[in-house]
Design a protein around this motif. Structure first.
Motif, PDB file in Angstrom:
ATOM      1  N   HIS A   2     -63.300  -3.017  45.775  1.00 22.91           N
ATOM      2  CA  HIS A   2     -63.283  -2.535  47.297  1.00 22.91           C
ATOM      3  C   HIS A   2     -64.500  -1.062  47.543  1.00 22.91           C
ATOM      4  N   ARG A   3     -65.247  -0.907  48.290  1.00 22.26           N
ATOM      5  CA  ARG A   3     -65.628   0.972  49.001  1.00 22.26           C
ATOM      6  C   ARG A   3     -64.940   1.434  49.657  1.00 22.26           C
ATOM      7  N   PHE A   4     -64.122   2.373  49.408  1.00 24.88           N
ATOM      8  CA  PHE A   4     -63.901   2.597  50.293  1.00 24.88           C
ATOM      9  C   PHE A   4     -63.814   3.371  50.891  1.00 24.88           C
ATOM     10  N   LYS A   5     -65.004   4.078  50.889  1.00 25.52           N
ATOM     11  CA  LYS A   5     -65.610   4.602  51.874  1.00 25.52           C
ATOM     12  C   LYS A   5     -66.721   3.880  53.700  1.00 25.52           C
ATOM     13  N   SER A  48     -55.858   8.848  50.498  1.00 25.69           N
ATOM     14  CA  SER A  48     -56.230   9.429  49.450  1.00 25.69           C
ATOM     15  C   SER A  48     -55.738   7.928  48.912  1.00 25.69           C
ATOM     16  N   ASN A  49     -53.678   6.735  49.834  1.00 21.02           N
ATOM     17  CA  ASN A  49     -53.643   5.994  48.881  1.00 21.02           C
ATOM     18  C   ASN A  49     -54.509   4.855  48.840  1.00 21.02           C
ATOM     19  N   ILE A  50     -55.407   4.437  49.875  1.00 22.56           N
ATOM     20  CA  ILE A  50     -56.033   3.459  50.297  1.00 22.56           C
ATOM     21  C   ILE A  50     -57.307   3.949  49.454  1.00 22.56           C
ATOM     22  N   ALA A  51     -57.900   5.058  49.008  1.00 23.31           N
ATOM     23  CA  ALA A  51     -58.833   5.201  48.242  1.00 23.31           C
ATOM     24  C   ALA A  51     -58.508   4.814  46.262  1.00 23.31           C
ATOM     25  N   GLU A  52     -57.544   4.953  46.383  1.00 24.02           N
ATOM     26  CA  GLU A  52     -56.922   4.948  44.580  1.00 24.02           C
ATOM     27  C   GLU A  52     -57.172   3.010  44.494  1.00 24.02           C
ATOM     28  N   GLY A  53     -55.963   2.510  45.881  1.00 20.91           N
ATOM     29  CA  GLY A  53     -56.204   0.788  45.256  1.00 20.91           C
ATOM     30  C   GLY A  53     -57.413   0.334  45.737  1.00 20.91           C
ATOM     31  N   ALA A  54     -58.126   0.701  46.223  1.00 22.41           N
ATOM     32  CA  ALA A  54     -59.982   0.226  46.639  1.00 22.41           C
ATOM     33  C   ALA A  54     -60.227   0.208  45.165  1.00 22.41           C
ATOM     34  N   SER A  55     -60.189   1.069  44.313  1.00 19.13           N
ATOM     35  CA  SER A  55     -60.555   1.305  43.146  1.00 19.13           C
ATOM     36  C   SER A  55     -59.851   0.405  42.022  1.00 19.13           C
ATOM     37  N   ARG A  56     -58.880  -0.061  42.341  1.00 18.30           N
ATOM     38  CA  ARG A  56     -58.023  -0.874  41.541  1.00 18.30           C
ATOM     39  C   ARG A  56     -59.048  -2.176  41.343  1.00 18.30           C
ATOM     40  N   LYS A  57     -59.249  -3.321  40.568  1.00 11.73           N
ATOM     41  CA  LYS A  57     -59.343  -4.276  39.599  1.00 11.73           C
ATOM     42  C   LYS A  57     -58.802  -5.614  40.434  1.00 11.73           C
ATOM     43  N   PHE A  65     -50.645   0.267  46.997  1.00  8.25           N
ATOM     44  CA  PHE A  65     -51.102   0.888  47.751  1.00  8.25           C
ATOM     45  C   PHE A  65     -51.268   1.055  49.168  1.00  8.25           C
ATOM     46  N   LEU A  66     -51.574   0.177  49.382  1.00  9.16           N
ATOM     47  CA  LEU A  66     -51.799   0.051  51.096  1.00  9.16           C
ATOM     48  C   LEU A  66     -49.803  -0.181  51.537  1.00  9.16           C
ATOM     49  N   GLU A  67     -49.393  -0.634  50.695  1.00  8.35           N
ATOM     50  CA  GLU A  67     -47.503  -0.784  50.975  1.00  8.35           C
ATOM     51  C   GLU A  67     -47.367   1.018  51.028  1.00  8.35           C
ATOM     52  N   ILE A  68     -47.881   1.692  50.377  1.00  7.86           N
ATOM     53  CA  ILE A  68     -47.529   3.089  49.822  1.00  7.86           C
ATOM     54  C   ILE A  68     -48.333   3.942  50.759  1.00  7.86           C
ATOM     55  N   ALA A  69     -49.085   3.952  51.427  1.00  2.92           N
ATOM     56  CA  ALA A  69     -49.887   4.535  52.171  1.00  2.92           C
ATOM     57  C   ALA A  69     -49.747   4.103  54.171  1.00  2.92           C
TER      58      ALA A  69
END
Length: 120
Positions: A2-5, A48-57, A65-69
Motif C-alpha cells: 500500500h502507498r502509506f502516504k 511509523s508502524n502504519i508506514a512500515e506495515g504498508a511496505s510489507r508484501k 503492524f496495524l496491531e502494533i499501532a
C-alpha cells in the motif's frame, strides 16, 4: 503493498502526533524524560508502524503492524489519562485528544477488517 502516504489512517495519526508534541510543550521540565518522552515516542510509533506495515508484501504482515499501532494508541490513552491525573493536561485537552485517538483506533480497526476480507 500500500502507498502509506495515501492512507487516511496514516495522515490522521501523523496529525495526532503533532498534537501530542504541541500539548507536551506545556508539561513541566521535570517530565522531559518521563511522560513527555513516552507520549512523543508512542505517538510517533503509530504512523511509523502504519508506514512500515504498508511496505510489507503480505496482508498478514501489514495486519501485524496495524496491531502494533493500535497497541501504541492504547498506550497513548493511558499516558494521557495519567497526565490529566497529574494536572499536566486539562479535562478539555484530554477530551479533544481522546476523541481524535478513538477515531484513529476505529479507522485502524476498520482497515484491518478490510484487509482480512480482501484475503478471503
Amino acid at each position: 503493498m500500500h502507498r502509506f502516504k495515501d492512507l487516511e489512517i496514516w495522515k490522521q495519526s501523523r496529525e495526532f502526533c503533532i498534537d501530542i508534541y504541541q500539548v507536551t510543550l506545556k508539561f513541566p521540565e521535570a517530565e522531559k524524560f518521563g511522560l513527555v518522552n513516552q507520549l512523543r515516542r508512542s505517538s510517533v510509533s503509530v504512523p511509523s508502524n502504519i508506514a512500515e506495515g504498508a511496505s510489507r508484501k503480505s496482508q498478514r504482515d501489514f495486519d501485524r503492524f496495524l496491531e502494533i499501532a493500535t497497541g501504541s494508541c492504547y498506550e497513548i490513552e493511558t499516558q494521557l489519562l495519567i497526565s490529566n491525573d497529574l494536572g499536566f493536561l486539562s479535562d478539555e485537552e484530554l477530551s479533544v485528544l481522546q476523541l481524535k485517538l478513538t477515531s484513529i483506533i476505529k479507522m485502524i480497526s476498520k482497515f484491518r477488517t478490510s484487509l482480512k476480507n480482501n484475503q478471503k
